[in-house]
Design an enzyme around this catalytic site. Structure first.
Site, mmCIF file in Angstrom:
data_model
loop_
_atom_site.group_PDB
_atom_site.id
_atom_site.type_symbol
_atom_site.label_atom_id
_atom_site.label_comp_id
_atom_site.label_asym_id
_atom_site.label_seq_id
_atom_site.Cartn_x
_atom_site.Cartn_y
_atom_site.Cartn_z
ATOM 1 N N ARG A 1 37.912 46.938 37.785
ATOM 2 C CA ARG A 1 38.196 48.360 38.020
ATOM 3 C C ARG A 1 39.648 48.716 37.723
ATOM 4 N NH1 ARG A 1 34.367 46.889 41.720
ATOM 5 N NH2 ARG A 1 36.006 46.060 43.042
ATOM 6 N N GLU B 1 39.622 33.840 50.587
ATOM 7 C CA GLU B 1 39.288 33.468 51.965
ATOM 8 C C GLU B 1 38.513 32.144 51.965
ATOM 9 O OE1 GLU B 1 37.271 36.624 53.880
ATOM 10 O OE2 GLU B 1 37.393 35.698 55.866
#
Ligand code: AMP
Length: 177
Positions: free
Chosen positions: A64, A101
């Protein structure tokens, strides 16, 4: 930007719970992209926030960030440089791994995309933990680019991503959550 325009942009972003995985509230920007006056105002706002009138290159991050970065580059009459996920760019690249993560990710940039000394603005749709943007800034610095700052459409400030971008110029966001 007029406050009511900013309000319209904010209310046009669609919150999608549990996408792409449980616990993530995904900020879907496609309704903003689809509204001609809102995408134009968003690009103007992302540029205005930086105070920049000229830069040599705008770097956009897969995927994006390509939309925002390319529109900003066109508006500033700058070149556009994609930072892509590993294995997508056809020519010689420099790459960097960064921690997520869970696990790691890799991004790459063409070796000849930025010449030493060129001024560079980083653009992306959303600043979350900052890992992706920090990786892109690392690649720009390795190429000898002079980062003049970063501009994001959205910042999730509670994730403190901007702390990871310290030392690479001012960090701007049109909308902060
Ligand atoms: P990060 O490396 O954690 O800053 O993640 C940044 C990238 O992940 C951005 O380029 C976004 O496209 C995407 N991203 C992370 N969190 C979200 C979210 N809540 N909504 C939409 N996109 C997200």
């Amino acid at each position: 930007m007029a406050p009511d325009t900013l309000d319209r942009i904010r209310s046009t972003i669609r919150d999608v719970p549990d996408f792409p995985k449980p616990g993530i509230l995904f900020k879907d920007i496609t309704p903003v992209l689809a509204a001609p006056e809102l995408i134009a105002a968003s690009i103007d706002g992302m540029i205005e926030a930086t105070g920049i009138t000229h830069v040599d290159k705008v770097v956009g991050i897969d995927a994006r960030g390509f939309i925002f970065g390319a529109l900003i580059a066109e508006r500033l009459r700058a070149g556009f440089v994609p930072v892509r996920k590993k294995g997508k760019l056809p020519w010689q690249t420099r790459g960097v791994d960064y921690a997520l993560e869970y696990g790691t990710n890799s991004v790459e940039m063409h070796l000849d995309a930025i010449a030493p000394g060129e001024t560079v603005l980083l653009a992306d749709d959303l600043l979350a933990t900052g890992g992706t943007a920090a990786a892109a800034l690392h690649l720009i610095s390795e190429a000898g680019g002079k980062v003049v700052g970063s501009t994001f459409f959205i910042e999730l400030s509670f994730l403190k991503g901007r702390d990871k971008l310290a030392g690479h110029g001012p960090v701007h966001a049109l909308l902060t959550y």
